[in-house]
Write a protein that holds these residues in place. Structure first.
Motif, short mmCIF file in Angstrom:
data_model
loop_
_atom_site.label_atom_id
_atom_site.label_comp_id
_atom_site.label_asym_id
_atom_site.label_seq_id
_atom_site.Cartn_x
_atom_site.Cartn_y
_atom_site.Cartn_z
N MET A 198 29.53 39.50 35.09
CA MET A 198 29.31 40.85 34.55
C MET A 198 29.20 40.82 33.03
O MET A 198 28.37 41.52 32.46
CB MET A 198 30.42 41.80 35.01
CG MET A 198 30.31 42.12 36.47
SD MET A 198 31.53 43.25 37.20
CE MET A 198 32.65 43.65 35.96
N MET A 199 30.01 40.01 32.37
CA MET A 199 29.95 39.92 30.92
C MET A 199 28.71 39.14 30.47
O MET A 199 28.05 39.53 29.51
CB MET A 199 31.22 39.25 30.38
CG MET A 199 32.47 40.09 30.55
SD MET A 199 33.98 39.22 30.13
CE MET A 199 33.76 38.93 28.39
N TYR A 200 28.40 38.08 31.17
CA TYR A 200 27.30 37.20 30.78
C TYR A 200 25.94 37.89 30.95
O TYR A 200 25.04 37.70 30.13
CB TYR A 200 27.36 35.91 31.60
CG TYR A 200 26.22 34.96 31.35
CD1 TYR A 200 26.06 34.33 30.12
CD2 TYR A 200 25.29 34.70 32.35
CE1 TYR A 200 25.01 33.46 29.89
CE2 TYR A 200 24.25 33.82 32.13
CZ TYR A 200 24.12 33.22 30.91
OH TYR A 200 23.08 32.36 30.69
N GLN A 201 25.79 38.67 32.00
CA GLN A 201 24.49 39.29 32.23
C GLN A 201 24.10 40.25 31.13
O GLN A 201 22.91 40.49 30.90
CB GLN A 201 24.45 39.99 33.59
CG GLN A 201 25.23 41.27 33.69
CD GLN A 201 25.16 41.86 35.09
OE1 GLN A 201 24.46 41.35 35.96
NE2 GLN A 201 25.89 42.93 35.30
N ASN A 202 25.06 40.78 30.40
CA ASN A 202 24.75 41.66 29.28
C ASN A 202 24.38 40.90 28.02
O ASN A 202 23.75 41.45 27.12
CB ASN A 202 25.93 42.59 28.99
CG ASN A 202 26.16 43.57 30.11
OD1 ASN A 202 25.22 44.05 30.72
ND2 ASN A 202 27.42 43.86 30.38
N LYS A 203 24.78 39.63 27.95
CA LYS A 203 24.52 38.83 26.75
C LYS A 203 23.27 37.97 26.85
O LYS A 203 22.64 37.69 25.84
CB LYS A 203 25.70 37.90 26.46
CG LYS A 203 26.93 38.60 26.00
CD LYS A 203 27.99 37.60 25.65
CE LYS A 203 29.20 38.30 25.08
NZ LYS A 203 30.08 37.37 24.41
N ARG A 204 22.92 37.55 28.04
CA ARG A 204 21.83 36.57 28.20
C ARG A 204 20.48 37.19 27.90
O ARG A 204 20.30 38.40 27.95
CB ARG A 204 21.86 35.95 29.59
CG ARG A 204 21.40 36.86 30.71
CD ARG A 204 21.38 36.15 32.05
NE ARG A 204 20.38 35.12 32.11
CZ ARG A 204 19.10 35.33 32.44
NH1 ARG A 204 18.69 36.52 32.73
NH2 ARG A 204 18.25 34.32 32.48
N ARG A 205 19.53 36.33 27.57
CA ARG A 205 18.15 36.74 27.30
C ARG A 205 17.24 36.11 28.35
O ARG A 205 17.33 34.91 28.63
CB ARG A 205 17.69 36.28 25.91
CG ARG A 205 18.47 36.86 24.77
CD ARG A 205 18.12 38.33 24.55
NE ARG A 205 18.74 38.82 23.33
CZ ARG A 205 19.82 39.58 23.29
NH1 ARG A 205 20.41 39.94 24.40
NH2 ARG A 205 20.30 39.98 22.14
N MET A 208 23.10 36.44 42.52
CA MET A 208 22.05 37.45 42.70
C MET A 208 22.16 38.54 41.64
O MET A 208 21.18 39.19 41.32
CB MET A 208 22.14 38.07 44.10
CG MET A 208 21.87 37.10 45.23
SD MET A 208 20.22 36.41 45.18
CE MET A 208 19.27 37.84 45.62
N MET A 209 23.37 38.74 41.10
CA MET A 209 23.56 39.74 40.05
C MET A 209 22.82 39.34 38.78
O MET A 209 22.42 40.20 38.00
CB MET A 209 25.05 39.93 39.74
CG MET A 209 25.81 40.63 40.84
SD MET A 209 27.59 40.73 40.49
CE MET A 209 27.60 41.72 39.02
#
Length: 119
Positions: A37-44, A7-8
């Motif tokens: 947490m790290m991936y959500q900042n990188k993904r498009r 859900m994040m």
């Protein structure tokens, strides 16, 4: 995998959600949380890619390529008007795969980064 972690990550396509679940299924709860947490900042998000492609028709062609770390193609699209709009039209049709391919690379980079931190 904990459903709260998924859900994040907002606006996940089904294919990407399955890919992420399979990628981190063997990790502990804390490792999964760190990854998310790290991936959500990188993904498009594929919607962002779609919007930037549409902007390419009216102004600055190639933004989607810059966002997906394809700098050379972005410069080429910029100077050729999206390869005379043909490349922009192709990207418009394939915008979800552009986003998914970038997100796969981002996920693998995130896992690699996590492994180097744990050593």
């Amino acid at each position: 995998m904990n459903p709260n972690l998924m859900m994040m990550l907002s606006n996940l396509e089904a294919e990407e959600a399955m890919f992420i679940q399979n990628l981190i299924k063997d990790y502990s709860e804390d490792q999964q949380k760190t990854f998310v947490m790290m991936y959500q900042n990188k993904r498009r998000d594929s919607t962002l890619i779609l919007v930037t492609i549409v902007v390419g028709f009216f102004g600055f062609a190639g933004i989607q390529r810059f966002l997906t770390d394809q700098i050379g193609m972005g410069i080429l699209y910029f100077f050729t008007g999206g390869l005379c709009f043909i490349g922009t039209i192709v990207d418009l049709v394939n915008y979800k795969s552009l986003a998914f391919e970038y997100n796969q690379k981002a996920a693998f980079e995130t896992l690699h980064l996590m492994k180097t931190w744990n050593q």
